[in-house]
Motif scaffolding. Sequence first.
Motif, PDB file in Angstrom:
ATOM      1  N   ASN A 240       0.823  -1.210   0.000  1.00  0.00           N
ATOM      2  CA  ASN A 240       0.000   0.000   0.000  1.00  0.00           C
ATOM      3  C   ASN A 240       0.855   1.256   0.000  1.00  0.00           C
ATOM      4  O   ASN A 240       0.452   2.293  -0.541  1.00  0.00           O
ATOM      5  CB  ASN A 240      -0.937   0.000   1.205  1.00  0.00           C
ATOM      6  CG  ASN A 240      -2.097  -0.968   1.032  1.00  0.00           C
ATOM      7  OD1 ASN A 240      -2.337  -1.470  -0.068  1.00  0.00           O
ATOM      8  ND2 ASN A 240      -2.825  -1.233   2.107  1.00  0.00           N
ATOM      9  N   THR A 243       1.764   1.968  -3.526  1.00  0.00           N
ATOM     10  CA  THR A 243       0.593   2.515  -4.221  1.00  0.00           C
ATOM     11  C   THR A 243       0.342   3.962  -3.823  1.00  0.00           C
ATOM     12  O   THR A 243       0.072   4.822  -4.666  1.00  0.00           O
ATOM     13  CB  THR A 243      -0.654   1.668  -3.909  1.00  0.00           C
ATOM     14  OG1 THR A 243      -0.416   0.311  -4.310  1.00  0.00           O
ATOM     15  CG2 THR A 243      -1.875   2.202  -4.635  1.00  0.00           C
ATOM     16  N   ILE A 247      -0.052   7.600  -5.853  1.00  0.00           N
ATOM     17  CA  ILE A 247      -1.278   8.390  -5.719  1.00  0.00           C
ATOM     18  C   ILE A 247      -0.957   9.824  -5.316  1.00  0.00           C
ATOM     19  O   ILE A 247      -1.520  10.784  -5.853  1.00  0.00           O
ATOM     20  CB  ILE A 247      -2.214   7.741  -4.677  1.00  0.00           C
ATOM     21  CG1 ILE A 247      -2.810   6.444  -5.235  1.00  0.00           C
ATOM     22  CG2 ILE A 247      -3.325   8.693  -4.247  1.00  0.00           C
ATOM     23  CD1 ILE A 247      -3.548   5.609  -4.201  1.00  0.00           C
ATOM     24  N   ASP A 252      -4.394  11.536  -7.399  1.00  0.00           N
ATOM     25  CA  ASP A 252      -5.577  10.704  -7.624  1.00  0.00           C
ATOM     26  C   ASP A 252      -6.390  10.593  -6.336  1.00  0.00           C
ATOM     27  O   ASP A 252      -6.172   9.696  -5.512  1.00  0.00           O
ATOM     28  CB  ASP A 252      -5.154   9.319  -8.118  1.00  0.00           C
ATOM     29  CG  ASP A 252      -6.316   8.492  -8.636  1.00  0.00           C
ATOM     30  OD1 ASP A 252      -7.460   8.741  -8.207  1.00  0.00           O
ATOM     31  OD2 ASP A 252      -6.076   7.591  -9.455  1.00  0.00           O
ATOM     32  N   LYS A 254      -9.575   9.836  -5.745  1.00  0.00           N
ATOM     33  CA  LYS A 254     -10.460   8.676  -5.592  1.00  0.00           C
ATOM     34  C   LYS A 254      -9.700   7.446  -5.089  1.00  0.00           C
ATOM     35  O   LYS A 254     -10.171   6.725  -4.206  1.00  0.00           O
ATOM     36  CB  LYS A 254     -11.176   8.382  -6.909  1.00  0.00           C
ATOM     37  CG  LYS A 254     -12.270   9.397  -7.234  1.00  0.00           C
ATOM     38  CD  LYS A 254     -13.144   8.948  -8.394  1.00  0.00           C
ATOM     39  CE  LYS A 254     -14.295   9.944  -8.598  1.00  0.00           C
ATOM     40  NZ  LYS A 254     -15.200   9.522  -9.699  1.00  0.00           N
ATOM     41  N   ARG A 255      -8.523   7.213  -5.641  1.00  0.00           N
ATOM     42  CA  ARG A 255      -7.718   6.079  -5.167  1.00  0.00           C
ATOM     43  C   ARG A 255      -7.191   6.334  -3.760  1.00  0.00           C
ATOM     44  O   ARG A 255      -7.059   5.401  -2.960  1.00  0.00           O
ATOM     45  CB  ARG A 255      -6.558   5.813  -6.130  1.00  0.00           C
ATOM     46  CG  ARG A 255      -7.000   5.220  -7.464  1.00  0.00           C
ATOM     47  CD  ARG A 255      -5.805   5.022  -8.381  1.00  0.00           C
ATOM     48  NE  ARG A 255      -4.898   3.991  -7.892  1.00  0.00           N
ATOM     49  CZ  ARG A 255      -3.621   3.907  -8.241  1.00  0.00           C
ATOM     50  NH1 ARG A 255      -3.069   4.817  -9.045  1.00  0.00           N
ATOM     51  NH2 ARG A 255      -2.863   2.929  -7.777  1.00  0.00           N
ATOM     52  N   GLN A 258     -10.007   5.434  -1.406  1.00  0.00           N
ATOM     53  CA  GLN A 258     -10.166   3.982  -1.340  1.00  0.00           C
ATOM     54  C   GLN A 258      -9.099   3.349  -0.457  1.00  0.00           C
ATOM     55  O   GLN A 258      -9.393   2.491   0.382  1.00  0.00           O
ATOM     56  CB  GLN A 258     -10.103   3.392  -2.750  1.00  0.00           C
ATOM     57  CG  GLN A 258     -10.312   1.893  -2.810  1.00  0.00           C
ATOM     58  CD  GLN A 258     -10.202   1.360  -4.236  1.00  0.00           C
ATOM     59  OE1 GLN A 258      -9.573   1.978  -5.100  1.00  0.00           O
ATOM     60  NE2 GLN A 258     -10.827   0.228  -4.496  1.00  0.00           N
ATOM     61  N   LEU A 259      -7.852   3.778  -0.622  1.00  0.00           N
ATOM     62  CA  LEU A 259      -6.755   3.188   0.136  1.00  0.00           C
ATOM     63  C   LEU A 259      -6.851   3.550   1.623  1.00  0.00           C
ATOM     64  O   LEU A 259      -6.657   2.692   2.493  1.00  0.00           O
ATOM     65  CB  LEU A 259      -5.416   3.646  -0.447  1.00  0.00           C
ATOM     66  CG  LEU A 259      -4.165   2.950   0.097  1.00  0.00           C
ATOM     67  CD1 LEU A 259      -3.086   2.884  -0.978  1.00  0.00           C
ATOM     68  CD2 LEU A 259      -3.603   3.648   1.335  1.00  0.00           C
ATOM     69  N   HIS A 262      -9.631   1.615   3.280  1.00  0.00           N
ATOM     70  CA  HIS A 262      -9.245   0.208   3.369  1.00  0.00           C
ATOM     71  C   HIS A 262      -8.281  -0.008   4.531  1.00  0.00           C
ATOM     72  O   HIS A 262      -8.414  -0.986   5.294  1.00  0.00           O
ATOM     73  CB  HIS A 262      -8.607  -0.251   2.054  1.00  0.00           C
ATOM     74  CG  HIS A 262      -8.051  -1.640   2.109  1.00  0.00           C
ATOM     75  ND1 HIS A 262      -8.851  -2.755   2.015  1.00  0.00           N
ATOM     76  CD2 HIS A 262      -6.778  -2.101   2.283  1.00  0.00           C
ATOM     77  CE1 HIS A 262      -8.103  -3.844   2.109  1.00  0.00           C
ATOM     78  NE2 HIS A 262      -6.835  -3.469   2.264  1.00  0.00           N
TER      79      HIS A 262
END
Length: 350
Positions: A240, A243, A247, A252, A254-255, A258-259, A262
């Motif tokens: 993560n 990632t 991001i 980004d 939206k991502r 989400q991350l 999560h």
Amino acid sequence: MEEFFGSKKYKTANAKVSESCPSNIALIKYWGKYENQIPANPSISYTLSQCKTNTEIEFLADEKFSVQTFLSSTEEKKFAEKIEKYFKNIEAFLPWILKGKYIIRTENTFPHSSGIASSASGFGAIAKCLMEVDDLFCGKAEEDFKLKKASFLARLGSGSACRSLYNGLVVWGETKEVEASSDLFAVAFPSKDIHSIFKNFNDWVLLIHEGEKSVSSTVGHGLMTTNPYAERRFQEAHENFSTLKEILKVGDLKRFIQLVEHEALTLHAMMMMSEPAFILMKTGTLAVINKIWDFRKETDLPLFFTLDAGANVHLLFPRNKDEDKIKEFIIKELLQHTQNNGVVKDVMRF
């Protein structure tokens, strides 16, 4: 690390110093640790602005070692015992620390049991004070070294405290994704690699439950030693991180949402899969999460959440043209799920 050992000559004297330190909220969670407060995985957090601890330390050089602590003018003997133990543990790094009496006066700008990490801001403020005293006794150190050592010392009091010494996005735990990252102290995530959209955020904390948590963070971390999913969790945190770095660079949102969500739910999943198991969320926590998801689906506005190891909800949303609509929704639809209409309003500190 040898440069942190107290090898310099010193001369003590009476001293009085004061410092402030904010709290922080992790986006990628640190959950699980090894001996001497070494994290099992890297973490990254936002530093808050208004939620902080203000601390004054008075050092009396001619008296026997002891610690007296006051929280908002009320003497706290159990906290004094904790600080005495902490000071004994860090003597190797501050060789003068057991040579006198300490009177510590501290207060938080946020309510107790609010889901805001008072141990992070508290030990951060104490570590900053100790470095000021060290300057007086051993000679002034370079600012970069001082900050790094304060983060190192804060970590030995409370792991996440090491992140509170820096503004913005802060990394603790060695990762190939961030140069100079370390398990021993935190470092600032490079500002040049953060898109502007992530540099101006609100954090409103909904006080779903204002009492003591059912399990302490120390116990929670300890449960990871027998959790059957622990190793996969530690690996996922590294994944993560990779990632998230991408991001943050490209902006980004939206991502990012989400991350972050999560990661929050994974923390609570780890507690539910521990032995013994703990469910830290309350009915109000779940109601707020579901309403956030419905609101985002209906409006496409970037309101999202993260959680610490408790029931309270950190509401994250950018400070931009849409924030008034989000605030209106929070006040109208989410406050009803708090214990006493309780909310702590803060912003990220860059």
